[in-house]
Design an enzyme around this catalytic site. Structure first.
Site, PDB file in Angstrom:
ATOM      1  CB  SER A  43      68.505  53.528  -7.689  1.00  0.00           C
ATOM      2  OG  SER A  43      68.802  54.621  -6.853  1.00  0.00           O
TER       3      SER A  43
ATOM      4  CE1 TYR B 138      69.308  50.296  -3.662  1.00  0.00           C
ATOM      5  CE2 TYR B 138      70.119  52.406  -4.445  1.00  0.00           C
ATOM      6  CZ  TYR B 138      69.075  51.506  -4.299  1.00  0.00           C
ATOM      7  OH  TYR B 138      67.829  51.806  -4.774  1.00  0.00           O
TER       8      TYR B 138
HETATM    9  N1  LIG Z   1      62.042  54.392  -2.286  1.00  0.00           N
HETATM   10  C1  LIG Z   1      62.767  55.189  -3.061  1.00  0.00           C
HETATM   11  O1  LIG Z   1      62.801  56.421  -2.889  1.00  0.00           O
HETATM   12  C2  LIG Z   1      63.576  54.603  -4.194  1.00  0.00           C
HETATM   13  C3  LIG Z   1      64.421  55.459  -4.912  1.00  0.00           C
HETATM   14  C4  LIG Z   1      65.152  54.926  -5.976  1.00  0.00           C
HETATM   15  C5  LIG Z   1      65.004  53.594  -6.313  1.00  0.00           C
HETATM   16  N2  LIG Z   1      64.177  52.786  -5.586  1.00  0.00           N
HETATM   17  C6  LIG Z   1      64.047  51.381  -6.023  1.00  0.00           C
HETATM   18  O2  LIG Z   1      62.653  51.088  -6.100  1.00  0.00           O
HETATM   19  C7  LIG Z   1      62.414  49.720  -5.740  1.00  0.00           C
HETATM   20  C8  LIG Z   1      61.416  49.658  -4.600  1.00  0.00           C
HETATM   21  O3  LIG Z   1      61.935  50.439  -3.549  1.00  0.00           O
HETATM   22  P1  LIG Z   1      61.223  50.533  -2.130  1.00  0.00           P
HETATM   23  O4  LIG Z   1      61.808  51.721  -1.448  1.00  0.00           O
HETATM   24  O5  LIG Z   1      59.751  50.403  -2.309  1.00  0.00           O
HETATM   25  O6  LIG Z   1      61.819  49.223  -1.448  1.00  0.00           O
HETATM   26  P2  LIG Z   1      61.466  48.562  -0.025  1.00  0.00           P
HETATM   27  O7  LIG Z   1      60.312  49.246   0.629  1.00  0.00           O
HETATM   28  O8  LIG Z   1      62.749  48.461   0.711  1.00  0.00           O
HETATM   29  O9  LIG Z   1      60.984  47.120  -0.496  1.00  0.00           O
HETATM   30  C9  LIG Z   1      61.894  46.249  -1.060  1.00  0.00           C
HETATM   31  C10 LIG Z   1      61.152  44.979  -1.339  1.00  0.00           C
HETATM   32  O10 LIG Z   1      62.119  44.028  -1.812  1.00  0.00           O
HETATM   33  C11 LIG Z   1      61.874  42.837  -1.095  1.00  0.00           C
HETATM   34  N3  LIG Z   1      63.046  41.977  -1.032  1.00  0.00           N
HETATM   35  C12 LIG Z   1      64.228  42.198  -0.405  1.00  0.00           C
HETATM   36  N4  LIG Z   1      65.017  41.122  -0.551  1.00  0.00           N
HETATM   37  C13 LIG Z   1      64.315  40.210  -1.270  1.00  0.00           C
HETATM   38  C14 LIG Z   1      64.578  38.902  -1.730  1.00  0.00           C
HETATM   39  N5  LIG Z   1      65.731  38.264  -1.470  1.00  0.00           N
HETATM   40  N6  LIG Z   1      63.630  38.255  -2.452  1.00  0.00           N
HETATM   41  C15 LIG Z   1      62.442  38.859  -2.715  1.00  0.00           C
HETATM   42  N7  LIG Z   1      62.132  40.085  -2.300  1.00  0.00           N
HETATM   43  C16 LIG Z   1      63.056  40.754  -1.570  1.00  0.00           C
HETATM   44  C17 LIG Z   1      61.405  43.268   0.288  1.00  0.00           C
HETATM   45  O11 LIG Z   1      60.764  42.190   0.916  1.00  0.00           O
HETATM   46  P3  LIG Z   1      60.691  42.027   2.531  1.00  0.00           P
HETATM   47  O12 LIG Z   1      59.517  42.893   2.944  1.00  0.00           O
HETATM   48  O13 LIG Z   1      60.471  40.570   2.719  1.00  0.00           O
HETATM   49  O14 LIG Z   1      61.997  42.529   3.080  1.00  0.00           O
HETATM   50  C18 LIG Z   1      60.479  44.406  -0.099  1.00  0.00           C
HETATM   51  O15 LIG Z   1      59.203  43.916  -0.444  1.00  0.00           O
HETATM   52  C19 LIG Z   1      63.783  49.145  -5.374  1.00  0.00           C
HETATM   53  O16 LIG Z   1      64.321  48.468  -6.483  1.00  0.00           O
HETATM   54  C20 LIG Z   1      64.623  50.376  -5.037  1.00  0.00           C
HETATM   55  O17 LIG Z   1      65.990  50.153  -5.263  1.00  0.00           O
HETATM   56  C21 LIG Z   1      63.469  53.268  -4.525  1.00  0.00           C
END
Ligand SMILES: NC(=O)c1ccc[n+]([C@@H]2O[C@H](COP(=O)([O-])OP(=O)(O)OC[C@H]3O[C@@H](n4cnc5c(N)ncnc54)[C@H](OP(=O)(O)O)[C@@H]3O)[C@@H](O)[C@H]2O)c1
Length: 305
Positions: free
Chosen positions: A147, A167
């Site tokens: 991130s 985080y």
């Molecule tokens: N969205 C952004 O703007 C953004 C920006 C910077 C970085 N990121 C990074 O990009 C990645 C994806 O982000 P996102 O926003 O798409 O995330 P998200 O929608 O919150 O999805 C997170 C995923 O991780 C899963 N998860 C959580 N705990 C888990 C566990 N113990 N075992 C297995 N899976 C687990 C969740 O499953 P459940 O559905 O079961 O909860 C979900 O499928 C992350 O690493 C995040 O830090 C995102």
């Protein structure tokens, strides 16, 4: 794991937390490139549903149970992939936890631990467990989805920097793990990189402005499909340019003063023992009334053999 769509020569990718958000979008794009995708999910119903949605579009996608904080599901997943394919080509560590956090000074140990459990220890455990299968690949690729909040440079320069200590620190640790593992694996066919995906509004805490799916996933797809002469051990921005994450570390001023006095005059026996920490706080209150500088100097280090 559900029945496989094929056992041909296509590349095999596993995405943790692939049922929604960026992970799901990456699953679709890799599958559209002919890569066989295993959508990792800790929830069977969500996993099945996500995989079925893509499979119904004739994409080579199946679901695999994997909770990154649960070692038995990780071990089972490794066994299933080993039996089905005998190797893994691409591991995308995408799962993450991002809770609403209080200010760092008010953050609880439990909350910081929860972030580390998923974002760092979970990624570490999954990577470690799948490493033997990645070694069997002719071009193993590990992508650690980090991130902008894991970048010192970002926090120092961007107005969008936020106080999200649990985080952010878990992602910093992930970046350093990426760097260390890549160095360790230099000379093998495995490349390990971390990246910042583009912004996508997936929870109330993530981006307030969303990029398109293509931009949100660009750096992950780039690193998952790197050619053999591509980089390893680097941290990439959403534009696939190397991020300046570590450069600004040198701007931290050296801190001295109280640490020697603090440790010499005290009997700070164990930082993992809450009782001992409280005793120490009481002692310092009585002796000095205040503490000016706390240097967390304790480490544990093992020699790698
Ligand atoms: N969205 C952004 O703007 C953004 C920006 C910077 C970085 N990121 C990074 O990009 C990645 C994806 O982000 P996102 O926003 O798409 O995330 P998200 O929608 O919150 O999805 C997170 C995923 O991780 C899963 N998860 C959580 N705990 C888990 C566990 N113990 N075992 C297995 N899976 C687990 C969740 O499953 P459940 O559905 O079961 O909860 C979900 O499928 C992350 O690493 C995040 O830090 C995102």
């Amino acid at each position: 794991m559900a029945t496989h769509t094929s056992k041909n020569n296509s590349r095999i990718a596993l995405i943790t937390g692939g049922t929604k958000g960026i992970g799901f979008a990456v699953a679709r794009q890799l599958a559209e490139k002919g890569i066989e995708v295993l959508i990792g999910s800790r929830d069977e119903i969500k996993g099945e549903t996500a995989a079925e949605q893509l499979a119904s579009e004739n994409l080579p996608v199946t679901y695999i149970l994997i909770d990154v904080t649960n070692h038995s599901t990780i071990d089972l997943a490794v066994t299933e992939v080993a039996n089905a394919y005998g190797r893994l080509d691409i591991l995308i560590n995408n799962s993450s936890l991002c809770l609403k956090e209080p200010r760092p000074s008010e953050l609880t140990l439990d909350m910081i631990r929860q972030h580390f459990e998923v974002n760092f220890f979970g990624t570490f455990a999954v990577t470690k467990a799948f490493l033997p299968l990645l070694r069997q690949s002719s071009a193993g690729r590990i992508v650690n989805v980090s991130s902008d909040l894991g970048s010192f440079y970002f926090h120092e320069t961007s107005r969008e920097s936020k106080l999200q200590c649990g985080y952010s620190t878990s992602k910093v640790a992930l970046n350093m793990f990426t760097h260390q593992l890549a160095k360790d694996l230099k000379g093998t066919r495995i490349k390990v990189n971390a990246c910042i995906p583009g912004s996508l509004t997936t929870t109330e805490l993530t981006a307030h402005h969303s990029h398109s799916i293509e931009i949100a996933t660009k750096s992950i797809i780039f690193l998952a499909t790197l050619s053999d002469d591509g980089p390893t051990g680097k941290f990439f921005g959403q534009d696939c340019e190397e991020d300046k994450c570590f450069l600004k570390l040198s701007s931290l001023e050296p801190i001295r003063v109280l640490v020697t006095q603090f440790s010499r005059k005290s009997s700070f026996s164990s930082i993992t023992n809450v009782g001992s920490i409280h005793q120490q706080v009481d002692y310092i209150k009585k002796q000095y009334e205040a503490l000016d500088i706390l240097i967390n100097n304790t480490i544990i280090a093992f020699q790698i053999v």
